[in-house]
Design a protein around this motif. Sequence first.
Motif, PDB file in Angstrom:
ATOM      1  N   ALA A   1       0.856  -1.190   0.000  1.00 22.17           N
ATOM      2  CA  ALA A   1       0.000   0.000   0.000  1.00 22.17           C
ATOM      3  C   ALA A   1       0.886   1.231   0.000  1.00 22.17           C
ATOM      4  CB  ALA A   1      -0.913   0.003   1.219  1.00 22.17           C
ATOM      5  N   ASP A   2       0.572   2.190  -0.876  1.00 25.73           N
ATOM      6  CA  ASP A   2       1.365   3.414  -0.921  1.00 25.73           C
ATOM      7  C   ASP A   2       1.135   4.266   0.318  1.00 25.73           C
ATOM      8  OD1 ASP A   2       2.945   3.673  -3.383  1.00 25.73           O
ATOM      9  OD2 ASP A   2       1.009   3.302  -4.360  1.00 25.73           O
ATOM     10  N   ASP A   3       2.193   4.904   0.767  1.00 29.70           N
ATOM     11  CA  ASP A   3       2.098   5.781   1.929  1.00 29.70           C
ATOM     12  C   ASP A   3       2.760   7.112   1.593  1.00 29.70           C
ATOM     13  OD1 ASP A   3       1.481   6.417   4.650  1.00 29.70           O
ATOM     14  OD2 ASP A   3       3.594   6.139   5.122  1.00 29.70           O
ATOM     15  N   CYS A   4       4.063   7.210   1.807  1.00 30.97           N
ATOM     16  CA  CYS A   4       4.770   8.444   1.501  1.00 30.97           C
ATOM     17  C   CYS A   4       6.204   8.116   1.139  1.00 30.97           C
ATOM     18  CB  CYS A   4       4.708   9.422   2.672  1.00 30.97           C
ATOM     19  SG  CYS A   4       5.477   8.809   4.178  1.00 30.97           S
ATOM     20  N   THR A   5       6.901   9.093   0.618  1.00 30.30           N
ATOM     21  CA  THR A   5       8.294   8.933   0.227  1.00 30.30           C
ATOM     22  C   THR A   5       9.129   9.971   0.960  1.00 30.30           C
ATOM     23  OG1 THR A   5       7.787   8.012  -1.949  1.00 30.30           O
ATOM     24  CG2 THR A   5       9.917   9.086  -1.702  1.00 30.30           C
ATOM     25  N   VAL A   6      10.277   9.541   1.452  1.00 31.32           N
ATOM     26  CA  VAL A   6      11.214  10.412   2.159  1.00 31.32           C
ATOM     27  C   VAL A   6      12.425  10.639   1.262  1.00 31.32           C
ATOM     28  CG1 VAL A   6      12.781  10.578   4.131  1.00 31.32           C
ATOM     29  CG2 VAL A   6      10.466   9.702   4.456  1.00 31.32           C
ATOM     30  N   VAL A   7      12.835  11.893   1.125  1.00 29.24           N
ATOM     31  CA  VAL A   7      13.962  12.262   0.284  1.00 29.24           C
ATOM     32  C   VAL A   7      15.034  12.940   1.139  1.00 29.24           C
ATOM     33  CG1 VAL A   7      14.712  13.493  -1.791  1.00 29.24           C
ATOM     34  CG2 VAL A   7      12.368  12.622  -1.638  1.00 29.24           C
ATOM     35  N   TYR A   8      16.289  12.506   0.968  1.00 24.91           N
ATOM     36  CA  TYR A   8      17.421  13.159   1.614  1.00 24.91           C
ATOM     37  C   TYR A   8      18.012  14.188   0.645  1.00 24.91           C
ATOM     38  CZ  TYR A   8      17.903  10.112   5.725  1.00 24.91           C
ATOM     39  OH  TYR A   8      17.715   9.469   6.920  1.00 24.91           O
ATOM     40  N   LEU A   9      18.053  15.453   1.072  1.00 27.25           N
ATOM     41  CA  LEU A   9      18.567  16.562   0.272  1.00 27.25           C
ATOM     42  C   LEU A   9      19.799  17.138   0.959  1.00 27.25           C
ATOM     43  CD1 LEU A   9      15.117  18.300  -0.300  1.00 27.25           C
ATOM     44  CD2 LEU A   9      16.323  16.844  -1.939  1.00 27.25           C
ATOM     45  N   TYR A  10      20.941  17.046   0.301  1.00 28.83           N
ATOM     46  CA  TYR A  10      22.204  17.446   0.920  1.00 28.83           C
ATOM     47  C   TYR A  10      22.605  18.843   0.487  1.00 28.83           C
ATOM     48  CZ  TYR A  10      27.016  17.007   2.624  1.00 28.83           C
ATOM     49  OH  TYR A  10      28.204  17.177   3.302  1.00 28.83           O
ATOM     50  N   ASP A  11      22.992  19.643   1.463  1.00 24.59           N
ATOM     51  CA  ASP A  11      23.512  20.990   1.216  1.00 24.59           C
ATOM     52  C   ASP A  11      25.016  20.943   1.483  1.00 24.59           C
ATOM     53  OD1 ASP A  11      24.358  23.667   1.404  1.00 24.59           O
ATOM     54  OD2 ASP A  11      22.389  24.347   2.072  1.00 24.59           O
ATOM     55  N   ARG A  12      25.809  20.953   0.418  1.00 19.48           N
ATOM     56  CA  ARG A  12      27.261  20.834   0.579  1.00 19.48           C
ATOM     57  C   ARG A  12      27.860  22.024   1.331  1.00 19.48           C
ATOM     58  NH1 ARG A  12      30.212  17.077  -2.057  1.00 19.48           N
ATOM     59  NH2 ARG A  12      29.125  15.734  -3.561  1.00 19.48           N
ATOM     60  N   THR A  13      27.296  23.192   1.148  1.00 19.04           N
ATOM     61  CA  THR A  13      27.824  24.378   1.817  1.00 19.04           C
ATOM     62  C   THR A  13      27.703  24.257   3.332  1.00 19.04           C
ATOM     63  OG1 THR A  13      27.219  25.750  -0.082  1.00 19.04           O
ATOM     64  CG2 THR A  13      27.674  26.880   1.994  1.00 19.04           C
ATOM     65  N   LYS A  14      26.556  23.812   3.795  1.00 15.77           N
ATOM     66  CA  LYS A  14      26.325  23.669   5.238  1.00 15.77           C
ATOM     67  C   LYS A  14      26.787  22.329   5.776  1.00 15.77           C
ATOM     68  CE  LYS A  14      22.178  26.605   5.405  1.00 15.77           C
ATOM     69  NZ  LYS A  14      20.733  26.614   5.744  1.00 15.77           N
ATOM     70  N   GLY A  15      26.856  21.329   4.911  1.00 16.13           N
ATOM     71  CA  GLY A  15      27.181  19.989   5.381  1.00 16.13           C
ATOM     72  C   GLY A  15      26.038  19.354   6.136  1.00 16.13           C
ATOM     73  N   THR A  16      24.793  19.719   5.774  1.00 15.26           N
ATOM     74  CA  THR A  16      23.608  19.193   6.456  1.00 15.26           C
ATOM     75  C   THR A  16      22.663  18.554   5.451  1.00 15.26           C
ATOM     76  OG1 THR A  16      22.486  21.324   6.236  1.00 15.26           O
ATOM     77  CG2 THR A  16      23.739  20.943   8.269  1.00 15.26           C
ATOM     78  N   THR A  17      21.750  17.733   5.969  1.00 18.19           N
ATOM     79  CA  THR A  17      20.761  17.059   5.132  1.00 18.19           C
ATOM     80  C   THR A  17      19.358  17.488   5.536  1.00 18.19           C
ATOM     81  OG1 THR A  17      22.186  15.129   4.815  1.00 18.19           O
ATOM     82  CG2 THR A  17      19.836  14.823   4.405  1.00 18.19           C
ATOM     83  N   THR A  18      18.617  17.988   4.568  1.00 19.34           N
ATOM     84  CA  THR A  18      17.207  18.315   4.747  1.00 19.34           C
ATOM     85  C   THR A  18      16.385  17.079   4.414  1.00 19.34           C
ATOM     86  OG1 THR A  18      17.444  20.686   4.370  1.00 19.34           O
ATOM     87  CG2 THR A  18      15.300  19.709   3.830  1.00 19.34           C
ATOM     88  N   VAL A  19      15.337  16.839   5.182  1.00 18.75           N
ATOM     89  CA  VAL A  19      14.474  15.680   4.971  1.00 18.75           C
ATOM     90  C   VAL A  19      13.132  16.161   4.447  1.00 18.75           C
ATOM     91  CG1 VAL A  19      13.342  13.701   6.052  1.00 18.75           C
ATOM     92  CG2 VAL A  19      15.646  14.369   6.776  1.00 18.75           C
ATOM     93  N   ASP A  20      12.752  15.676   3.266  1.00 20.53           N
ATOM     94  CA  ASP A  20      11.493  16.054   2.627  1.00 20.53           C
ATOM     95  C   ASP A  20      10.571  14.844   2.589  1.00 20.53           C
ATOM     96  OD1 ASP A  20       9.857  17.981   1.022  1.00 20.53           O
ATOM     97  OD2 ASP A  20      10.085  16.422  -0.502  1.00 20.53           O
ATOM     98  N   VAL A  21       9.297  15.063   2.898  1.00 23.96           N
ATOM     99  CA  VAL A  21       8.296  13.994   2.914  1.00 23.96           C
ATOM    100  C   VAL A  21       7.155  14.384   1.987  1.00 23.96           C
ATOM    101  CG1 VAL A  21       6.798  12.559   4.354  1.00 23.96           C
ATOM    102  CG2 VAL A  21       8.887  13.527   5.335  1.00 23.96           C
ATOM    103  N   TYR A  22       6.808  13.487   1.038  1.00 26.17           N
ATOM    104  CA  TYR A  22       5.718  13.792   0.113  1.00 26.17           C
ATOM    105  C   TYR A  22       4.901  12.544  -0.165  1.00 26.17           C
ATOM    106  CZ  TYR A  22       8.405  11.717  -3.785  1.00 26.17           C
ATOM    107  OH  TYR A  22       9.094  10.868  -4.610  1.00 26.17           O
TER     108      TYR A  22
END
Length: 512
Positions: free
Chosen positions: A466-487
Amino acid sequence: MNMRYYFLILAALALASCYGDRDGVIGAEPDYVLSVEGIQIEDDLYLGDRFTCSPTVNLPEGANPDDYDYRWIVGYGEEISTQKDLDWEIYLPKGCSLNSNIPGSFVVRNHVNGLEYRKTFEFKVQNGYAPKFVAVYETADGRLEWMSIQTTGTSSSSISPKNGFTRWFPDMVERVNGSSQRIDGEFRGALSMKSELLLFTDRGPGYGASVSMVDTEPGEQDFTANMGEVVSPIVGRIYVGSSPTIDVTEAFYSSGGAKYVLADGRLHMYNGTDTKTPVFDDQAFVMAEGVEQAVGSKQFMRYKRAIAVRYEDGTLGCLQQYNKPATPLPGADGEEVLHADEICGAFAEATGKGNNNPYLMHLVVRRGEAYFLYVYNTKASSSGNEPLTLKSVVPIPEEVGREARVWFGAYSVRYGFYATKNRIMRFDYLNITQFEAEPTPFRTYDEKYEILDVFVLIGGTGLKDADDCTVVYLYDRTKGTTTVDVYDTVTGESYYTYEDLLPGRGVAFIKR
């Protein structure tokens, strides 16, 4: 003069000097605390939460509040604050245990006359770090860390990132074990069981570590570590073979939630419903040997079990059944067994059907500088393996093949997806004869991001399609951090975006 009368006179003079300027009231009080109110800890405290308290300190009339210092002390003499109002991120004091009474005191001291007042109390600390989701990331200084993420819901069917993250705790290895405990090396894979989180790295002699996911009581586990505490290195507890070194290249979940570990060219497979910690040596649960790559569908479809493997000689095979060896994947134009330089991705057809039904397996491969989508007819069967037959081969534009970082599908719709640097594209794979993505990106992110990985999450348990949601890891090289997106997996509707959530480069996201 009689000596007795001499002392009486001296005493009278002393009293006069002390109290004579207070309207002759000999009973006036020196400065000291009359009482402290407002320190009541009725409920248990939880690790990682913040505890605030603003006590009322009652002083004699005319006393100067600036004459008083404050200290909060917990456990066996640990000072946690020197402010009157306490704001404390809760941790377990040294030498204390979870779910046991811990002493505390609020000390008010008059630094002029040295008088001190102590208000004592007791509290219990419970583990508040238990995750619903585990996010693993690499830090800038070469460590592997993980974040405990919590959300609403109590049953497996109601726990989902689309409900929103309620609390999260980064750097759990350091937070729980201290800065001296490190898991060094590059990420090679992660698996989570009922009681343990396994983090695999390329660095010996431990090659990663096992981390407790429970609070233990004596005799409950074969270890006594509590939530977040490092239990053991991988070598010696998870890998129990004779070799002093181990080369784990992949550890991942795939069809039916089954667990796979690719180590020293041997692919070990474990039942997806087994909650026990997977232990392996050089022979246990080996499904294939001489393996360079193993790639499964990123959506863990229960009855679509095909896992593609690429051997050291460049030939490809397919694992279809638990505890059954791999079968060769046929090639095209007279090629008896498919050869490829890389498996770029795989995804199963969304049919909505259960066991003993045919479905299509889609495999993206690179052969030299060219990319192809191979479509195979297969069937999920509980009785045994059935040879895969080639349905079609679709060339993929070279530019698309080079830019695509992740290939994946969905559970309920017959669309395929691939991720480029900062976009997710969609294409229709039903009866596909020519590769062509939709002109408008399915998802577009800011140019500052690069997509690291995509995690297609199943609705409910890992054994339900069953479909639910997808999580995407988005990396910002300048900050060295990962943003987490849920759709939303099917519609692309945004649920949440957590800016710079991970203080490092995200590598895994696991539903515990």
